[in-house]
Design an enzyme around this catalytic site. Structure first.
Site, PDB file in Angstrom:
ATOM      1  N   SER B  23       0.752  -1.120   0.124  1.00  0.00           N
ATOM      2  CA  SER B  23      -0.167   0.047   0.033  1.00  0.00           C
ATOM      3  C   SER B  23       1.081   1.357   0.019  1.00  0.00           C
ATOM      4  O   SER B  23       1.870   1.377  -0.773  1.00  0.00           O
ATOM      5  CB  SER B  23      -1.007   0.119   1.209  1.00  0.00           C
ATOM      6  N   HIS B  50      -2.670  -0.738  -3.227  1.00  0.00           N
ATOM      7  CA  HIS B  50      -3.723   0.329  -3.195  1.00  0.00           C
ATOM      8  C   HIS B  50      -3.564   1.598  -3.895  1.00  0.00           C
ATOM      9  O   HIS B  50      -2.409   1.995  -4.006  1.00  0.00           O
ATOM     10  CB  HIS B  50      -4.011   0.435  -1.835  1.00  0.00           C
ATOM     11  N   ASP B 143      -4.498  -4.604   5.810  1.00  0.00           N
ATOM     12  CA  ASP B 143      -4.810  -5.489   4.570  1.00  0.00           C
ATOM     13  C   ASP B 143      -3.775  -6.570   4.485  1.00  0.00           C
ATOM     14  O   ASP B 143      -2.362  -6.232   4.821  1.00  0.00           O
ATOM     15  CB  ASP B 143      -5.188  -4.715   3.408  1.00  0.00           C
TER      16      ASP B 143
END
Lengths: 271, 203
Positions: B23, B50, B143
């Site tokens: 991310s 992301h 995540d």
């Protein structure tokens, strides 16, 4: 807790008992949603889910909400709607009356979006056939009641889609939800239809089916493409989701690309 | 586990698919490790990073220049091929199916993320079991932890970037706390490990 055999047996049971055909749905997405269903219905494994499908009449309608993906939003991918408004509606306007099919309409957000844009384009004589395999989705779509927060977000998409008024003109707000004017649904026929098992829908001028085919395996996608081809009039339009394409299908040569980025196709006239 | 032992383990398990999640800070970290994959007849790589939901996805273009593997945005239904690095498109989840195709989905965001690293890892765990290798890099949320746990439970292999060197340590830290990864490596170690893995021959 999750065996492949039980998975296949459940899908088979659902098909033979209720004629809902999930056999050619992408497995990983179905599996994830069945894992959520296990938690929601307090089941240890898929065998228990299957028992419930067999023995409890009220259970399946609740389960089906888990088996289909219902995420949708108003004016999702505004570029798609803008392109329809600019490139497709002027052509459609020349027909005395229009038939539009929104296949996999879920809870109706796209139906409202279409209805608003048609209204603003001055197209009055049309019927929208809005279909979904989940009857509960159709019931919600008919009510046209949505979460305020969701509609607030849709407002900017509406402008990006080329909306000429204000989205707020089309609904009444109450507490944390809004209700869209029922006029927007007066030309809409909701109906229960499965792309996996049901037949051609009638002579359509435009079919919009977005983010449905991504959940289907190739043979089922192919079935649906043929269904769309057969359901469209000559020169009719087909709109797909931003990550869906006709490129690898057998009907590819019968269609021309009208907007590559926004996945809008037109059935070519073949003598 | 030592570098050499881990390499032997990967070879004996015949690792086929490598799934990478990252991310915040991810682009720089990926630039360090994705070029490690050299011509390989066996390995496929799938990456979730992301991204903001709107706008064109420029990431694959960015990596085409510097990678030996072919780099592309994953398309719904395409076959997973060796020698390729697939990036998830913005605003869609990416999964690897057991019939060795890729699939996209617009299901709800998970951990506020679409694409979700957990979803990619979970699908690789189910579809490739002990032949899956998961790599979790820098990021500012949680995540990927659940996905790595799934890979581990199916016998696959888990690598985590050393949180002390990660630009955003939250994500690798969360995973390192929740599972005993096969190895925690800095990017330099990861790079040489992946180079060796992609050079080693196994069927």
């Amino acid at each position: 807790m999750f065996s492949n055999d039980d998975f296949e047996l459940l899908i088979q049971e659902i098909y033979s008992r209720y004629q809902y055909d999930f056999r050619l749905y992408s497995k990983s997405s179905l599996r994830r949603r069945l894992e959520q269903a296990l938690i929601k219905f307090h089941c240890q494994n898929l065998k228990e889910i299957r028992m419930k499908v067999q023995t409890e009449k009220e259970f399946f309608p609740q389960l089906i909400a888990y088996l289909t993906v219902n995420t949708t939003e108003m004016f999702r991918d505004p570029g798609y709607f803008k392109s329809l408004r600019e490139n497709v509606f002027p052509y459609l306007k020349t027909f005395p009356s229009l038939k539009i099919w929104i296949a996999g309409c879920s809870t109706g957000e796209e139906v409202i979006s279409f209805s608003i844009l048609l209204h603003e384009a001055g197209i009055k004589r049309f019927i929208i056939y809005a279909t979904d395999i989940n009857p509960m989705n159709l019931e919600r779509a008919k009510k046209a009641i949505y979460d305020t927060e969701q509609v607030r977000k849709a407002s900017s998409s509406y402008y990006e889609a080329g909306g000429t008024g204000s989205l707020a003109d089309y609904y009444q707000a109450a507490y944390d939800s809004v209700q869209f004017n029922q006029d927007l649904l007066s030309n809409v026929v909701f109906s229960d239809h499965s792309l996996a098992t049901d037949a051609v829908f009638s002579e359509m001028h435009l079919i919009s089916c977005r983010n449905v085919l991504i959940y289907f395996e190739k043979p089922l996608q192919e079935r649906v493409f043929k269904l769309f081809d057969e359901s469209l009039v000559r020169d009719g339009f087909l709109g797909l989701g931003s990550k869906e394409t006709l490129q690898f299908s057998s009907i590819k040569n019968k269609f021309e690309v009208r907007d590559r980025e926004n996945k809008i196709y037109q059935k070519a006239w073949t003598p | 586990m030592s570098h050499d032992n881990l390499l032997r383990k990967c070879i004996s398990q015949k690792i086929r698919v490598i799934v990478v999640g990252t991310s915040a800070g991810g682009i720089d970290a990926l630039k360090r490790i994705l070029p490690s994959f050299k011509d390989s007849k066996k390995l496929s790589v799938a990456v979730v990073i992301h991204l903001p939901a709107r706008g064109p996805n420029l990431i694959p273009e960015l990596f085409k220049e510097i990678c030996s593997f072919k780099v592309k945005e994953a398309e719904s239904g395409e076959s997973l091929q060796p020698g390729y690095i697939y990036f998830s498109p913005a605003d869609y989840h990416l999964s690897i199916e057991s019939n060795e195709t890729l699939s996209l989905s617009s299901e709800e965001p998970l951990n506020f993320s679409r694409p979700s690293i957990d979803i990619l890892f979970d699908s690789a765990a189910y579809s490739f079991e002990s032949k899956a290798l998961g790599i979790l890099l820098t990021g500012a949320n949680h995540d990927g932890t659940a996905g790595l746990l799934k890979i581990q439970s199916k016998g696959g292999i888990c690598l985590i970037q050393d949180p002390s060197e990660a630009e955003y340590p939250t994500m690798p830290q969360s995973a390192a706390k929740s599972l005993s990864a096969n190895a925690i490596m800095n990017l330099k170690q990861m790079k040489s490990f992946l180079e060796e893995l992609s050079r080693s021959s196994y069927e």
